[in-house]
Enzyme design. Structure first.
Site, PDB file in Angstrom:
ATOM      1  N   SER A  68       0.837  -1.199   0.000  1.00 40.73           N
ATOM      2  CA  SER A  68       0.000   0.000   0.000  1.00 40.73           C
ATOM      3  C   SER A  68       0.874   1.251   0.000  1.00 40.73           C
ATOM      4  O   SER A  68       1.962   1.259   0.571  1.00 40.73           O
ATOM      5  CB  SER A  68      -0.893   0.026   1.235  1.00 40.73           C
TER       6      SER A  68
HETATM    7  N1  SAH Z   1      -1.008  -4.571   4.096  1.00 43.23           N
HETATM    8  C1  SAH Z   1      -0.234  -4.644   2.879  1.00 43.23           C
HETATM    9  C2  SAH Z   1      -1.102  -4.458   1.664  1.00 43.23           C
HETATM   10  C3  SAH Z   1      -1.318  -5.709   0.930  1.00 43.23           C
HETATM   11  S1  SAH Z   1      -2.348  -5.569  -0.481  1.00 43.23           S
HETATM   12  C4  SAH Z   1       0.884  -3.630   2.918  1.00 43.23           C
HETATM   13  O1  SAH Z   1       1.278  -3.211   3.979  1.00 43.23           O
HETATM   14  O2  SAH Z   1       1.401  -3.270   1.905  1.00 43.23           O
HETATM   15  C5  SAH Z   1      -3.750  -6.471   0.036  1.00 43.23           C
HETATM   16  C6  SAH Z   1      -3.539  -7.903   0.435  1.00 43.23           C
HETATM   17  O3  SAH Z   1      -4.830  -8.429   0.739  1.00 43.23           O
HETATM   18  C7  SAH Z   1      -2.972  -8.813  -0.647  1.00 43.23           C
HETATM   19  O4  SAH Z   1      -1.811  -9.423  -0.169  1.00 43.23           O
HETATM   20  C8  SAH Z   1      -4.086  -9.831  -0.919  1.00 43.23           C
HETATM   21  O5  SAH Z   1      -3.612 -11.122  -1.191  1.00 43.23           O
HETATM   22  C9  SAH Z   1      -4.835  -9.799   0.408  1.00 43.23           C
HETATM   23  N2  SAH Z   1      -6.216 -10.273   0.365  1.00 43.23           N
HETATM   24  C10 SAH Z   1      -7.167 -10.060  -0.602  1.00 43.23           C
HETATM   25  N3  SAH Z   1      -8.316 -10.678  -0.255  1.00 43.23           N
HETATM   26  C11 SAH Z   1      -8.105 -11.294   0.941  1.00 43.23           C
HETATM   27  C12 SAH Z   1      -8.906 -12.107   1.816  1.00 43.23           C
HETATM   28  N4  SAH Z   1     -10.165 -12.418   1.536  1.00 43.23           N
HETATM   29  N5  SAH Z   1      -8.336 -12.550   2.956  1.00 43.23           N
HETATM   30  C13 SAH Z   1      -7.053 -12.270   3.268  1.00 43.23           C
HETATM   31  N6  SAH Z   1      -6.244 -11.515   2.494  1.00 43.23           N
HETATM   32  C14 SAH Z   1      -6.766 -11.026   1.342  1.00 43.23           C
END
Ligand code: SAH
Length: 219
Positions: A68
């Site tokens: 993010s």
């Molecule tokens: N928190 C992270 C952002 C990751 S992007 C950071 O600090 O950069 C969002 C993440 O959500 C992805 O890794 C994706 O695989 C996950 N995601 C999407 N749907 C999900 C679900 N139903 N349960 C768990 N994780 C999920």
């Protein structure tokens, strides 16, 4: 930790610039700014992208997912804290673990759910290497939350469902806050949902763009 002293110096300066930019963008919570000033964000992205780690942008972290952008992390963390320290936090969408590590510095315990097994493995190792000890990661579907450790006084979703997942509301403690981007790709709103005196209150914080929350755990 990876990198020579030279890289360390550069990243400290670029981190300072990132924090200055976050303040210009309206981030006020000094604890959030301080954590982001000290946390080495470049260690959460591929080495090839490390020089871009402090730009105000989302970057690929493999498996089709992104880290993010710094503003989104700061804004959501600030909205989650809202003055108080949190004992127990649930995060949906661990990804590379940057947001988890920010939360870990500001909360007692962080429980994080990620649906992609490969990211779970890599991020566990990364957080261990960074000596972040109060984050537990589970491979599973975040739509179900993590009931075993609930209720939580803070819940933060880094992926956008089209509707607020019922399980997350159920696992929100009295006085707790849920920060979640809701809506279709291209038209999401960041919501802050609070449980006050047993009632659910909802405010719209701003328009945002997150990856979708996908149903079911992947490989
Ligand atoms: N928190 C992270 C952002 C990751 S992007 C950071 O600090 O950069 C969002 C993440 O959500 C992805 O890794 C994706 O695989 C996950 N995601 C999407 N749907 C999900 C679900 N139903 N349960 C768990 N994780 C999920």
């Amino acid at each position: 930790m990876r990198g020579s002293a030279g890289i360390g110096m550069t990243s400290q300066r670029t981190r300072e610039r990132m924090v200055t930019r976050l303040m210009e963008q309206g981030i006020r919570d000094l604890r959030v700014l301080e954590v982001m000033r000290s946390l080495p964000r470049h260690l959460f992205v591929d080495e090839a992208l490390a020089t871009r780690a402090y730009e105000d942008t989302a970057l690929p972290i493999g498996n089709g997912q992104t880290i993010s952008q710094p503003y989104a992390v700061a804004r959501m963390t600030e909205a989650l804290l809202d003055g108080g320290r949190l004992a127990k936090v649930l995060e949906v969408g661990t990804g590379c673990g940057y947001q988890s590590a920010v939360l870990a510095a500001l909360a007692g315990e962080v429980f994080s759910v990620e649906r992609i097994g490969d990211l779970v493995r890599r991020t566990r190792e990364r957080l261990q290497g960074l000596q972040v000890r109060n984050v537990r990661i589970r491979h599973g579907d975040g739509y179900a939350g993590w009931a075993e450790h609930g209720p939580y006084d803070g819940i933060l979703a880094a992926a956008a469902p089209t509707q607020v997942p019922a399980a997350l509301l159920e696992q929100l403690a009295e006085g707790g806050r849920l920060i979640v981007p809701v809506g279709e790709r291209g038209g999401q709103q960041l919501l802050r949902i609070s449980r006050v005196d047993g009632e659910i209150k909802q405010e719209v914080l701003e328009t945002v763009s997150f990856v979708p929350m996908v149903h079911g755990a992947g490989q």
